[in-house]
Enzyme design. Sequence first.
Site, PDB file in Angstrom:
ATOM      1  N   ASP A 195       1.335  -1.341   0.323  1.00 46.10           N
ATOM      2  CA  ASP A 195       0.129  -0.162   0.166  1.00 46.10           C
ATOM      3  C   ASP A 195       0.815   0.863  -0.080  1.00 46.10           C
ATOM      4  O   ASP A 195       2.285   1.327   0.729  1.00 46.10           O
ATOM      5  CB  ASP A 195      -1.062   0.388   1.161  1.00 46.10           C
ATOM      6  CG  ASP A 195      -2.114   1.050   1.381  1.00 46.10           C
ATOM      7  OD1 ASP A 195      -1.968   1.635   0.273  1.00 46.10           O
ATOM      8  OD2 ASP A 195      -2.554   1.607   2.399  1.00 46.10           O
ATOM      9  N   HIS A 196       0.135   2.020  -0.023  1.00 46.71           N
ATOM     10  CA  HIS A 196       0.506   3.655  -0.573  1.00 46.71           C
ATOM     11  C   HIS A 196       0.746   4.457   0.845  1.00 46.71           C
ATOM     12  O   HIS A 196       0.093   4.439   1.466  1.00 46.71           O
ATOM     13  CB  HIS A 196       0.949   4.522  -1.450  1.00 46.71           C
ATOM     14  CG  HIS A 196       1.161   4.368  -3.243  1.00 46.71           C
ATOM     15  ND1 HIS A 196       0.074   4.855  -3.635  1.00 46.71           N
ATOM     16  CD2 HIS A 196       2.166   3.574  -3.726  1.00 46.71           C
ATOM     17  CE1 HIS A 196       0.895   3.845  -5.117  1.00 46.71           C
ATOM     18  NE2 HIS A 196       2.142   3.788  -4.436  1.00 46.71           N
TER      19      HIS A 196
ATOM     20  N   HIS B 127      -5.089   4.498   0.085  1.00 50.22           N
ATOM     21  CA  HIS B 127      -6.105   3.253   0.329  1.00 50.22           C
ATOM     22  C   HIS B 127      -5.931   3.256  -1.606  1.00 50.22           C
ATOM     23  O   HIS B 127      -6.400   2.705  -2.619  1.00 50.22           O
ATOM     24  CB  HIS B 127      -7.569   4.113   0.006  1.00 50.22           C
ATOM     25  CG  HIS B 127      -7.810   4.932   0.422  1.00 50.22           C
ATOM     26  ND1 HIS B 127      -8.145   5.760   1.599  1.00 50.22           N
ATOM     27  CD2 HIS B 127      -7.731   4.517   2.047  1.00 50.22           C
ATOM     28  CE1 HIS B 127      -8.576   6.652   2.506  1.00 50.22           C
ATOM     29  NE2 HIS B 127      -7.647   6.408   3.095  1.00 50.22           N
ATOM     30  N   HIS B 128      -4.712   2.312  -1.163  1.00 47.26           N
ATOM     31  CA  HIS B 128      -4.108   1.852  -2.812  1.00 47.26           C
ATOM     32  C   HIS B 128      -4.170   0.430  -2.593  1.00 47.26           C
ATOM     33  O   HIS B 128      -1.956  -0.022  -3.220  1.00 47.26           O
ATOM     34  CB  HIS B 128      -3.232   2.733  -3.115  1.00 47.26           C
ATOM     35  CG  HIS B 128      -3.187   3.786  -3.845  1.00 47.26           C
ATOM     36  ND1 HIS B 128      -2.010   5.357  -4.410  1.00 47.26           N
ATOM     37  CD2 HIS B 128      -4.579   4.611  -4.039  1.00 47.26           C
ATOM     38  CE1 HIS B 128      -3.701   5.580  -4.445  1.00 47.26           C
ATOM     39  NE2 HIS B 128      -4.764   5.608  -4.108  1.00 47.26           N
ATOM     40  N   LEU B 129      -4.358  -0.458  -1.914  1.00 50.38           N
ATOM     41  CA  LEU B 129      -4.044  -1.589  -1.912  1.00 50.38           C
ATOM     42  C   LEU B 129      -3.497  -2.628  -3.192  1.00 50.38           C
ATOM     43  O   LEU B 129      -4.867  -2.297  -3.518  1.00 50.38           O
ATOM     44  CB  LEU B 129      -4.948  -2.372  -1.194  1.00 50.38           C
ATOM     45  CG  LEU B 129      -5.121  -1.960   1.190  1.00 50.38           C
ATOM     46  CD1 LEU B 129      -5.396  -0.891   1.035  1.00 50.38           C
ATOM     47  CD2 LEU B 129      -5.341  -2.705   1.859  1.00 50.38           C
TER      48      LEU B 129
END
Length: 511
Positions: free
Chosen positions: A278-279, A448-450
């Site tokens: 994630d980011h 929220h970049h999983l």
Amino acid sequence: MTEYDYVIVGAGSAGCVLADRLSADGTARVLLVEAGTGEPEKLPEVQVPILFPRLFGGPLDWNFRTEPQPGLDGRTIPIPRGKAVGGSSVVNAQLWTRGHRADYDGWAEAGLDGWSHAELLPWFERAEQRISLTGLRYPLPVTPAFTDACARLGHAPAAEVQEGYALARATHRDGLRHSSADAYLTPARDRANLTVAARTLVRRVLFEGTRAIGIEVEVEGATGPERILARREVILSAGAVGSPHLLLLSGVGPAGELAAHGIETVADLPGVGRDLTDHLLVPLAFEARGFASPGAGAGPEQIDQYLRDRTGTLDSIISEALLFLRTRPELAAPDIEVVHLVVPLGEHRRPAADGLALGVILLRPHSRGAVTLRTADPRDAPLIDPRYLSDPSGADLATLVDGVRAAQRILREPEFAKWIGEPLTPGALAEDDEAVAAYVRATGGSIHHLVSTCRMGADDASVVDPAFAVRGVSGLRVVDASAMPGIVRAHTHAPVTMLAERAADLIRGLG
């Protein structure tokens, strides 16, 4: 029992693309299944650009949280995921960035033939012909001050290369937000061979031996589970949390984990749920000076006015400009993104309605986490443990410290600094490395970049092959962010849409 040719689980950015493309010729019967509502567009928070954060924690959000994160002072981090037709494209910022060419060339170099940047461009372009993309219509005065500060510090305009600064682009149309459902499902909704089933929770994938033959579902208001059969394929597009969760519930995953929950193993795939990436974002937030944050106190009258004439600052997407930079000149591509935000993003010691923030994003984290079973009940959320800042080398924390330093240089540029008041959390302007590292641990959170929990690869440890087929079984694919071979230097909506466009062609035998 009902039969379809293709059963697609999850109506998010990928599922909407697949439902449209696989039903386009009118011959294949396609079912798209979604646990959430089928009519999210009725809410003003879904339509008005600035209002999307109001959806977090509400009925259109799965309301996931991570396990306590030792690297972030033991905090649990919210992970908003869309629970509606349109998926996370309904609740996210709808920013559109493709990623750097090095991301995709790296996939090809890892053995994924046909997945280089040049080879993937046609699917990005196809997506951009369907998705409505617009730039800022009413940028706040502070936004050009940010890009001017970037230029004064020697950064170049991003142009076609995702390095440097640029004003944001988003998936909007005529001043309203434009989700994947708007772009792909609305034109296809009247097809006789396409069925969209909302408020339908998928419990598990059904197998005969190792062949996927359908799904078991709970329909809201029904008295018990129902079975739906797939003549050709089941396609999981439930996202980086939902897809590995469903595989595990269905007996596809690490045999030891499945046995511990009393689930019979269909295929022992140790990689399911692993490689979670994630980011991580660190917000440097300040009081506003000389401007008001759009939408902070927007009530029904102001919202109704915007919906009537679609003019004014409610058009803002919060993230009005972006900067991609390398913290070290020897790097081949950016490792930090700085997002210019016209609201005081984050949970701060001293709240403020009006403010701004620079979000410092770690683009290529080394830390890896996992999605694992909490229980064998499909209604129970899985355990989500990104293990932020857990890489043994400490490179993730060191890069974020360098990224905060780069953002602080922007904050000190006179033309930008004049818009900035007092910091909302002590440490935002700290100069000591140890103090900056403490600030990162105290304030960092997910953007929220999983991705990568059902990782695609050419190696035996990968979960899906280069055509998205799940290893060890047949009739089953995973097409969504969970299938990404690795995280990209981008907000993930555009790359996921591209992946789904590519997958639709592969499924139809078009390459």
